[in-house]
Design a protein around this motif. Structure first.
Motif, PDB file in Angstrom:
ATOM      1  N   MET A   1      69.953  84.449  41.605  1.00 48.25           N
ATOM      2  CA  MET A   1      68.527  84.395  41.309  1.00 48.25           C
ATOM      3  C   MET A   1      68.283  84.671  39.819  1.00 48.25           C
ATOM      4  SD  MET A   1      65.173  86.287  43.025  1.00 48.25           S
ATOM      5  CE  MET A   1      65.942  87.770  43.436  1.00 48.25           C
ATOM      6  N   LYS A   2      69.124  85.504  39.193  1.00 48.25           N
ATOM      7  CA  LYS A   2      68.904  85.867  37.790  1.00 48.25           C
ATOM      8  C   LYS A   2      68.906  84.633  36.887  1.00 48.25           C
ATOM      9  CE  LYS A   2      70.309  88.961  34.132  1.00 48.25           C
ATOM     10  NZ  LYS A   2      71.109  90.107  33.724  1.00 48.25           N
ATOM     11  N   GLU A   3      69.805  83.690  37.143  1.00 53.35           N
ATOM     12  CA  GLU A   3      69.873  82.485  36.320  1.00 53.35           C
ATOM     13  C   GLU A   3      68.586  81.664  36.441  1.00 53.35           C
ATOM     14  OE1 GLU A   3      72.292  83.247  38.639  1.00 53.35           O
ATOM     15  OE2 GLU A   3      73.711  84.111  37.207  1.00 53.35           O
ATOM     16  N   GLU A   4      68.060  81.585  37.650  1.00 44.30           N
ATOM     17  CA  GLU A   4      66.819  80.847  37.896  1.00 44.30           C
ATOM     18  C   GLU A   4      65.637  81.527  37.193  1.00 44.30           C
ATOM     19  OE1 GLU A   4      65.171  77.405  39.738  1.00 44.30           O
ATOM     20  OE2 GLU A   4      67.224  78.038  39.431  1.00 44.30           O
ATOM     21  N   VAL A   5      65.585  82.848  37.264  1.00 41.47           N
ATOM     22  CA  VAL A   5      64.538  83.601  36.582  1.00 41.47           C
ATOM     23  C   VAL A   5      64.638  83.372  35.076  1.00 41.47           C
ATOM     24  CG1 VAL A   5      63.743  85.934  36.001  1.00 41.47           C
ATOM     25  CG2 VAL A   5      64.242  85.343  38.382  1.00 41.47           C
ATOM     26  N   GLN A   6      65.850  83.435  34.533  1.00 44.72           N
ATOM     27  CA  GLN A   6      66.039  83.238  33.093  1.00 44.72           C
ATOM     28  C   GLN A   6      65.574  81.847  32.664  1.00 44.72           C
ATOM     29  OE1 GLN A   6      67.298  85.646  30.701  1.00 44.72           O
ATOM     30  NE2 GLN A   6      66.252  84.097  29.477  1.00 44.72           N
ATOM     31  N   LYS A   7      65.816  80.854  33.496  1.00 39.28           N
ATOM     32  CA  LYS A   7      65.387  79.485  33.188  1.00 39.28           C
ATOM     33  C   LYS A   7      63.869  79.422  32.997  1.00 39.28           C
ATOM     34  CE  LYS A   7      65.055  75.983  36.264  1.00 39.28           C
ATOM     35  NZ  LYS A   7      65.495  75.005  37.268  1.00 39.28           N
ATOM     36  N   VAL A  34      61.632  91.870  39.047  1.00 41.66           N
ATOM     37  CA  VAL A  34      62.088  91.348  37.761  1.00 41.66           C
ATOM     38  C   VAL A  34      61.587  92.301  36.686  1.00 41.66           C
ATOM     39  CG1 VAL A  34      61.952  89.428  36.137  1.00 41.66           C
ATOM     40  CG2 VAL A  34      62.039  88.977  38.598  1.00 41.66           C
ATOM     41  N   LYS A  35      62.516  92.807  35.873  1.00 42.54           N
ATOM     42  CA  LYS A  35      62.154  93.727  34.792  1.00 42.54           C
ATOM     43  C   LYS A  35      62.301  93.008  33.468  1.00 42.54           C
ATOM     44  CE  LYS A  35      63.325  97.748  37.503  1.00 42.54           C
ATOM     45  NZ  LYS A  35      64.001  99.039  37.558  1.00 42.54           N
ATOM     46  N   VAL A  36      61.217  93.024  32.696  1.00 41.55           N
ATOM     47  CA  VAL A  36      61.205  92.351  31.407  1.00 41.55           C
ATOM     48  C   VAL A  36      60.737  93.319  30.325  1.00 41.55           C
ATOM     49  CG1 VAL A  36      60.766  90.072  32.406  1.00 41.55           C
ATOM     50  CG2 VAL A  36      58.845  91.481  31.675  1.00 41.55           C
ATOM     51  N   THR A  51      49.433  89.299  30.534  1.00 43.96           N
ATOM     52  CA  THR A  51      50.533  88.378  30.240  1.00 43.96           C
ATOM     53  C   THR A  51      51.609  88.497  31.305  1.00 43.96           C
ATOM     54  OG1 THR A  51      50.121  88.488  27.859  1.00 43.96           O
ATOM     55  CG2 THR A  51      52.318  87.785  28.550  1.00 43.96           C
ATOM     56  N   ILE A  52      51.942  89.710  31.678  1.00 40.48           N
ATOM     57  CA  ILE A  52      52.993  89.917  32.682  1.00 40.48           C
ATOM     58  C   ILE A  52      52.538  89.466  34.060  1.00 40.48           C
ATOM     59  CG2 ILE A  52      54.269  91.702  33.946  1.00 40.48           C
ATOM     60  CD1 ILE A  52      54.662  93.102  31.265  1.00 40.48           C
ATOM     61  N   LYS A  53      51.359  89.893  34.495  1.00 38.35           N
ATOM     62  CA  LYS A  53      50.916  89.602  35.863  1.00 38.35           C
ATOM     63  C   LYS A  53      50.418  88.164  36.039  1.00 38.35           C
ATOM     64  CE  LYS A  53      51.972  93.546  37.547  1.00 38.35           C
ATOM     65  NZ  LYS A  53      53.074  93.654  38.475  1.00 38.35           N
ATOM     66  N   ASN A  54      49.557  87.703  35.143  1.00 39.47           N
ATOM     67  CA  ASN A  54      48.959  86.372  35.310  1.00 39.47           C
ATOM     68  C   ASN A  54      49.800  85.252  34.714  1.00 39.47           C
ATOM     69  OD1 ASN A  54      46.781  87.556  36.586  1.00 39.47           O
ATOM     70  ND2 ASN A  54      45.502  87.575  34.770  1.00 39.47           N
ATOM     71  N   GLY A  55      50.704  85.590  33.837  1.00 33.53           N
ATOM     72  CA  GLY A  55      51.545  84.572  33.222  1.00 33.53           C
ATOM     73  C   GLY A  55      52.942  84.553  33.813  1.00 33.53           C
ATOM     74  N   ILE A  56      53.707  85.572  33.482  1.00 33.79           N
ATOM     75  CA  ILE A  56      55.117  85.615  33.864  1.00 33.79           C
ATOM     76  C   ILE A  56      55.291  85.762  35.376  1.00 33.79           C
ATOM     77  CG2 ILE A  56      57.293  86.858  33.559  1.00 33.79           C
ATOM     78  CD1 ILE A  56      56.212  87.653  30.728  1.00 33.79           C
ATOM     79  N   GLU A  57      54.641  86.764  35.978  1.00 32.39           N
ATOM     80  CA  GLU A  57      54.810  87.003  37.420  1.00 32.39           C
ATOM     81  C   GLU A  57      54.333  85.812  38.242  1.00 32.39           C
ATOM     82  OE1 GLU A  57      54.246  90.985  39.460  1.00 32.39           O
ATOM     83  OE2 GLU A  57      52.469  89.904  40.193  1.00 32.39           O
ATOM     84  N   LYS A  58      53.188  85.277  37.921  1.00 32.06           N
ATOM     85  CA  LYS A  58      52.648  84.139  38.671  1.00 32.06           C
ATOM     86  C   LYS A  58      53.595  82.945  38.616  1.00 32.06           C
ATOM     87  CE  LYS A  58      48.539  81.226  38.965  1.00 32.06           C
ATOM     88  NZ  LYS A  58      47.228  80.952  38.376  1.00 32.06           N
ATOM     89  N   GLN A  62      55.853  81.471  41.879  1.00 31.78           N
ATOM     90  CA  GLN A  62      55.647  80.086  42.316  1.00 31.78           C
ATOM     91  C   GLN A  62      56.930  79.276  42.283  1.00 31.78           C
ATOM     92  OE1 GLN A  62      52.595  78.678  39.647  1.00 31.78           O
ATOM     93  NE2 GLN A  62      50.933  79.461  40.915  1.00 31.78           N
ATOM     94  N   ASN A  63      57.869  79.644  41.419  1.00 36.14           N
ATOM     95  CA  ASN A  63      59.027  78.796  41.184  1.00 36.14           C
ATOM     96  C   ASN A  63      60.379  79.367  41.603  1.00 36.14           C
ATOM     97  OD1 ASN A  63      57.844  76.400  39.665  1.00 36.14           O
ATOM     98  ND2 ASN A  63      56.998  78.126  38.541  1.00 36.14           N
ATOM     99  N   VAL A  64      60.466  80.675  41.797  1.00 33.77           N
ATOM    100  CA  VAL A  64      61.747  81.286  42.144  1.00 33.77           C
ATOM    101  C   VAL A  64      61.589  82.063  43.459  1.00 33.77           C
ATOM    102  CG1 VAL A  64      63.598  82.817  41.396  1.00 33.77           C
ATOM    103  CG2 VAL A  64      62.317  81.511  39.687  1.00 33.77           C
ATOM    104  N   GLU A  65      62.272  81.594  44.468  1.00 29.32           N
ATOM    105  CA  GLU A  65      62.203  82.240  45.782  1.00 29.32           C
ATOM    106  C   GLU A  65      62.774  83.644  45.714  1.00 29.32           C
ATOM    107  OE1 GLU A  65      63.946  81.537  50.238  1.00 29.32           O
ATOM    108  OE2 GLU A  65      63.621  79.787  48.979  1.00 29.32           O
ATOM    109  N   GLY A  66      62.049  84.600  46.273  1.00 25.83           N
ATOM    110  CA  GLY A  66      62.536  85.965  46.324  1.00 25.83           C
ATOM    111  C   GLY A  66      61.934  86.904  45.296  1.00 25.83           C
TER     112      GLY A  66
END
Length: 73
Positions: A1-7, A34-36, A51-58, A62-66
């Motif tokens: 999952m980490k690779e998908e998150v990084q993408k 996910v810790k950023v 930025t974290i909640k409405n941008g990155i987290e959203k 939507q795109n990475v399962e889990g």
């Protein structure tokens, strides 16, 4: 999952860099947390929570399962 998150972090990064900031992926836990770390102008910005909640987290949810949550460290 980490690779998908990084993408997806890499896809978000240019918009943050355009405002003088950046984001670094620190960790993806087994529980889907996910810790950023926000860098540059983003690190002290009053809008960083949005930025974290409405941008990155959203985007990640939507795109990475889990992915359950994104946290700033």
């Amino acid at each position: 999952m980490k690779e998908e998150v990084q993408k997806y972090i890499d896809k978000i990064r240019p918009s943050l860099q355009a405002d003088g900031g950046d984001v670094e992926l620190i960790e993806v836990t087994e529980a889907g947390i996910v810790k950023v770390k926000l860098l540059g102008a983003c690190s002290g910005c009053p809008m960083s929570t949005l930025t974290i909640k409405n941008g990155i987290e959203k985007t990640l949810k939507q795109n990475v399962e889990g992915v359950k949550e994104v946290q700033s460290v």
